[in-house]
Design a protein around this motif. Structure first.
Motif, PDB file in Angstrom:
ATOM      1  N   SER A  11     -52.354   9.264  85.675  1.00 53.76           N
ATOM      2  CA  SER A  11     -51.641   8.733  86.842  1.00 53.76           C
ATOM      3  C   SER A  11     -52.584   8.318  87.966  1.00 53.76           C
ATOM      4  O   SER A  11     -52.130   7.840  89.003  1.00 53.76           O
ATOM      5  N   LEU A  12     -53.887   8.481  87.753  1.00 50.02           N
ATOM      6  CA  LEU A  12     -54.856   8.106  88.780  1.00 50.02           C
ATOM      7  C   LEU A  12     -54.909   6.594  88.965  1.00 50.02           C
ATOM      8  O   LEU A  12     -54.550   5.826  88.060  1.00 50.02           O
ATOM      9  N   SER A  13     -55.400   6.191  90.107  1.00 45.58           N
ATOM     10  CA  SER A  13     -55.583   4.759  90.357  1.00 45.58           C
ATOM     11  C   SER A  13     -56.635   4.203  89.393  1.00 45.58           C
ATOM     12  O   SER A  13     -57.443   4.957  88.828  1.00 45.58           O
ATOM     13  N   LYS A  14     -56.630   2.909  89.227  1.00 44.69           N
ATOM     14  CA  LYS A  14     -57.589   2.264  88.324  1.00 44.69           C
ATOM     15  C   LYS A  14     -59.022   2.598  88.738  1.00 44.69           C
ATOM     16  O   LYS A  14     -59.868   2.903  87.885  1.00 44.69           O
ATOM     17  N   LYS A  15     -59.281   2.579  90.018  1.00 45.37           N
ATOM     18  CA  LYS A  15     -60.616   2.883  90.534  1.00 45.37           C
ATOM     19  C   LYS A  15     -61.038   4.309  90.165  1.00 45.37           C
ATOM     20  O   LYS A  15     -62.153   4.542  89.701  1.00 45.37           O
ATOM     21  N   LEU A  16     -60.134   5.277  90.373  1.00 49.64           N
ATOM     22  CA  LEU A  16     -60.447   6.669  90.053  1.00 49.64           C
ATOM     23  C   LEU A  16     -60.586   6.883  88.547  1.00 49.64           C
ATOM     24  O   LEU A  16     -61.420   7.674  88.095  1.00 49.64           O
ATOM     25  N   LYS A  17     -59.776   6.186  87.755  1.00 49.09           N
ATOM     26  CA  LYS A  17     -59.903   6.287  86.294  1.00 49.09           C
ATOM     27  C   LYS A  17     -61.281   5.803  85.843  1.00 49.09           C
ATOM     28  O   LYS A  17     -61.909   6.419  84.975  1.00 49.09           O
ATOM     29  N   GLU A  18     -61.743   4.707  86.414  1.00 46.77           N
ATOM     30  CA  GLU A  18     -63.069   4.192  86.072  1.00 46.77           C
ATOM     31  C   GLU A  18     -64.161   5.178  86.483  1.00 46.77           C
ATOM     32  O   GLU A  18     -65.117   5.411  85.739  1.00 46.77           O
ATOM     33  N   GLU A  19     -63.997   5.744  87.662  1.00 49.02           N
ATOM     34  CA  GLU A  19     -64.964   6.736  88.139  1.00 49.02           C
ATOM     35  C   GLU A  19     -64.981   7.967  87.220  1.00 49.02           C
ATOM     36  O   GLU A  19     -66.040   8.498  86.881  1.00 49.02           O
ATOM     37  N   LEU A  20     -63.800   8.404  86.778  1.00 54.15           N
ATOM     38  CA  LEU A  20     -63.688   9.555  85.889  1.00 54.15           C
ATOM     39  C   LEU A  20     -64.371   9.263  84.550  1.00 54.15           C
ATOM     40  O   LEU A  20     -65.058  10.122  83.995  1.00 54.15           O
TER      41      LEU A  20
END
Length: 117
Positions: free
Chosen positions: A105-114
């Protein structure tokens, strides 16, 4: 399951941090800043874990030690008791489910960072 096993299992996952935003007695674990698990530090009786609503209902029917999330949204959170009524491998599966549910459910930016961790 003991609290140190729970904590170690969670903190080993990518992007996980721990906090005590509700006071020194409650450990909150977050993935990229979003809560996926919390438990009492003084009284490690249960773990609150996020869960898909349909799966929550099924689990509560099957396991005496899985109940609606205490002080949480009862549709999306379960309290999973660590008194032996739910096997440790099932608790780890439910931790994984909660982590993955929140991470998805994270934002696209946070998913990429993860992904880069």
């Amino acid at each position: 399951m003991y609290i140190d096993e729970f904590r170690d299992y969670c903190i080993a996952k990518p992007g996980v941090t721990e906090e005590t935003p509700f006071g020194p007695d409650t450990l909150v674990l977050k993935v990229m800043g979003k809560m996926f698990a919390l438990t009492g530090l003084d009284h490690f009786e249960f773990i609150n874990l996020k869960c898909e609503p349909e799966k929550s209902a099924e689990l509560r029917e099957q396991w005496e030690g899985i109940r609606p999330g205490w002080h949480m949204n009862k549709t999306h959170w379960n309290s999973v008791f660590v008194d032996g009524s739910v096997p440790d491998n099932m608790i780890r599966d439910l931790i994984d489910h909660s982590y993955e549910l929140v991470a998805s459910s994270l934002s696209k930016k946070l998913k990429e960072e993860l992904k880069s961790l």
